[in-house]
Enzyme design. Structure first.
Site, short mmCIF file in Angstrom:
data_model
loop_
_atom_site.label_atom_id
_atom_site.label_comp_id
_atom_site.label_asym_id
_atom_site.label_seq_id
_atom_site.Cartn_x
_atom_site.Cartn_y
_atom_site.Cartn_z
N ASP A 345 86.43 1.65 68.83
CA ASP A 345 86.82 0.30 69.20
C ASP A 345 86.23 -0.05 70.57
OD1 ASP A 345 88.60 -2.11 68.90
OD2 ASP A 345 89.55 -1.24 70.68
N GLU A 381 81.77 -0.18 67.65
CA GLU A 381 81.96 -1.63 67.70
C GLU A 381 81.26 -2.05 68.99
OE1 GLU A 381 85.59 -4.84 67.33
OE2 GLU A 381 85.83 -3.21 68.78
#
Length: 694
Positions: A345, A381
């Protein structure tokens, strides 16, 4: 009460280590003055004893508790200066969770006593709170975990099809999964779920965060919960709400059962921030152990945090001990818990150094050289909200990246946006313009149309606007523009023409995803027409908005599940769709050739590419060794169009494999056309196979 004796221990390994005669405790803090180990009863309710860790070596405080065993419940109290202006926030009145904890006792409860300052004092965090929080704080449990029984069996990137889902949402409503297993790790690997994965042809399950997280207080105050889980408390602990009884073993059993069935498991990890929030947040672990080391502080005013995450703080992964913790955590999840890889993330943060993002940062280099981590799948990401935060294509080999340009381009193309045909071709080609420059392969691009963050496919063709009022933020949260289209009615409709068009558009986007070079990622539930009722930011909805509806009698489920299965089978049987290197027209080394075709059947030229209203494209792949050919036709126009089929030298005939205009259940491969052209319906995709007959 059992008598323990604290003795000098070892600084390594950090965390707890069970030995024959006791347990070694080691914890990092560069600025602490004293650390106490607090022992609790088996229920975690009563503090029984405290022991000062007797030694500190290289900023690792340690001691060996003779007589201790696995199952011991403990926490820490850390002494040092409380001086927020200097970046220090020690408060020994607060029981702290070991950053290396591997199992938890108790349930976290929000309380003003979790804050190191008096929340009612007008001086805010410059005040000091002397109340104890142990009774409302979770504790760590000493465990001695063993490695999983079933070894990992890595699946090659070019054969990978990812299925992104949520541990609870996947099984909460599945009647084929026993009620006691629904919403748990063991539900994910139940035979009913394994059968579903096989039926739709995915290879790899990617789970939203499974490391221990908590819900933010502002959500609890609104009677909501952090459903997604991007609010980490403990980086080594499987989330307690997904467990049945066996703590670590539940997760290991899930990975064993998935591996035994031939599937991979990836987990979404959040090493960019913690649940302790901003300068007015609680003191639960890292902040009270060594705030100045664990977090990136504002150099001009260390009372405040650098907030490149938008979540209040940023983990200081540039610090060698914080980097060590993250690396130790990653290796633990591979070696002990059995995962096959990670999706990181806000991964740009992990590549940040003092001067900004660096593709050769300490963390990225550490992963590259690590003998455990360089053998698993790693996905970034590639963005955060900090300066220069958008880094799509900026990660080094062997990283893969979530490709949001793919997502937006496919959505816009099928919505009917004009002038994007060249961009559409680049994305289905594997985004070589983004990834090939630094020597990466098509699998660097994780292609997706929908993910947990945003609309589902059904909502993408059913809602023009976001409908996020249930989140309690006056419908102001979530992206305002999703490149969506409702085709005349906002939300559900009984209009059969609109329903048919929506279903076809879902099929078009699914087909595009599975026909593109790169690695396809399917959002769980899109194969059954799952809706979030237009909510494109359902992070706090632990309810029917997020849970998969397993009623396979609906029109969408009956049509889409077998359609996805047929696409997966085509991709598996046709290696040209998942080539291990970028395919270029004049590449003598390639085993496959590629041609881009105009509806007239000739090769696309510059004028064709830049025609503003062009909405039709052919994508021809041919095997050099056999002359087998696969023709993918995409038409996003609102009127029928005739596409001239290319003439081949292999004496074969065209066979229609996929047609998004037909009924998936009743019609499969239909016929072997002898004509030289084919009429494409508005908004349709066709795939034709030509087998070498020579």
């Amino acid at each position: 009460m059992k008598q323990y004796i604290m003795e000098p221990g070892s600084a390594y390994p950090i965390g707890t280590t069970v030995k024959n005669s006791g347990v070694n405790f080691a914890i990092f803090s560069a600025n602490a003055e004293k650390i106490e180990l607090c022992i609790f009863d088996q229920q975690g309710q009563q503090e029984l004893q405290r022991f000062i860790l007797p030694q500190c070596q290289h900023n690792i405080w340690h001691g060996f508790l003779n007589g201790a065993k696995a199952g011991l419940v403990y926490g820490y109290r850390v002494y040092g200066p409380y001086s927020p202006e200097s970046g220090h926030r020690f408060n020994h009145h607060k029981l702290l969770l070991d950053p290396y904890a591997k199992a938890l006792k108790g349930t976290f409860k929000w309380s003003d006593r979790h804050f190191a300052y008096n929340v009612t004092d007008p001086r805010q965090d410059l005040s000091f709170d002397v109340r104890d929080n142990a009774d409302v704080m979770v504790k760590a449990i000493v465990v001695d975990p063993k490695a999983p029984l079933v070894p990992r069996n890595p699946i090659a990137w070019q054969n990978t099809v990812i299925y992104e889902g949520h541990v609870k949402g996947l099984t909460a409503l599945n009647p084929k999964v026993p009620e006691k297993l629904r919403g748990s790790f063991l539900g994910i690997s139940h035979p009913a779920m394994l059968a579903h994965y096989r039926a739709i042809g995915i290879t790899t399950i990617e789970l939203l965060p499974v490391q221990q997280f908590i819900s933010e207080q502002f959500l609890i105050d609104k009677q909501l919960e952090n459903y997604w889980g991007y609010n980490s408390l403990a980086f080594f602990v499987p989330h307690k709400n997904y467990l049945n009884q066996q703590q670590v073993h539940d997760f290991q059993r899930m990975t064993d059962e998935l591996h035994q069935a031939g599937f991979e498991i990836l987990i979404d990890v959040v090493y960019n921030h913690t649940c302790e929030g901003d300068w007015l947040g609680p003191t639960l672990s890292f902040r009270g152990i060594d705030n100045a080391s664990y977090y990136r502080l504002n150099p001009a005013s260390p009372r405040y945090y650098i907030n490149d995450t938008g979540c209040g703080n940023t983990l200081n992964i540039s610090h060698p001990r914080v980097l060590q913790m993250v690396m130790d955590s990653l290796r633990y999840w591979v070696q002990v818990m059995g995962v096959d890889g990670f999706r990181f993330d806000l991964a740009t943060i992990l590549g940040r150094e003092a001067h900004g993002f660096d593709s050769q940062s300490g963390f990225l280099d550490a992963v590259l050289q690590d003998p455990i981590l360089n053998s698993v799948k790693i996905i970034a990401e590639p963005w955060d909200i900090g300066p220069g935060g958008y880094q799509l294509g900026g990660f080094p080999p062997p990283w893969s990246e979530w490709n949001d340009r793919y997502r937006d381009t496919i959505r816009r193309y099928w919505r009917g946006d004009k002038g994007i045909l060249p961009e559409f071709a680049r994305r289905i080609h594997g985004s070589s313009d983004i990834f090939e420059g630094n020597g990466r392969q098509p699998f660097a691009s994780i292609n997706f149309v929908c993910s947990h963050d945003g609309n589902t496919l059904y909502d993408l063709v059913s809602y023009q606007d976001r409908h996020n009022k249930a989140n309690g933020e006056n419908n102001q949260d979530g992206h305002a523009d999703n490149f969506s289209h409702n085709y005349g009615v906002e939300g559900d409709t009984d209009n059969q023409d609109i329903t048919r068009l929506r279903l076809r558009q879902i099929k078009n986007m699914l087909a595009t995803l599975m026909l593109s070079q790169g690695v396809p990622m399917l959002l769980a539930g899109d194969e059954m027409g799952r809706s979030q009722q237009g909510n494109n930011n359902a992070y706090c909805q632990d309810n029917m908005i997020n849970w998969l509806n397993w009623d396979e009698r609906t029109l969408y489920a009956k049509e889409l599940k077998p359609f996805v299965a047929s696409l997966s089978q085509l991709r598996k049987s046709c290696s040209m769709l998942a080539h291990d290197r970028f395919i270029h027209h004049n590449d003598d080394r390639a085993k496959v050739t590629i041609s881009w075709l105009h509806p007239s059947g000739i090769a696309m030229n510059k004028e064709h590419w830049h025609a503003q209203h062009a909405a039709t494209l052919g994508y021809l792949l041919q095997q050099k060794s056999s002359s087998d050919a696969l023709l993918c036709l995409f038409h996003a126009g609102n009127a029928p169009i005739t596409f001239q089929l290319p003439a081949l030298d292999n004496n074969g005939s065209w066979q229609i494999m996929i047609d998004t205009t037909i009924n998936t259940v009743q019609d499969a491969v239909r016929f072997m056309p002898t004509q030289q052209s084919i009429i494409m319906a508005p908004f349709s995709t066709m795939v034709l196979l030509n087998k070498d007959q020579q």
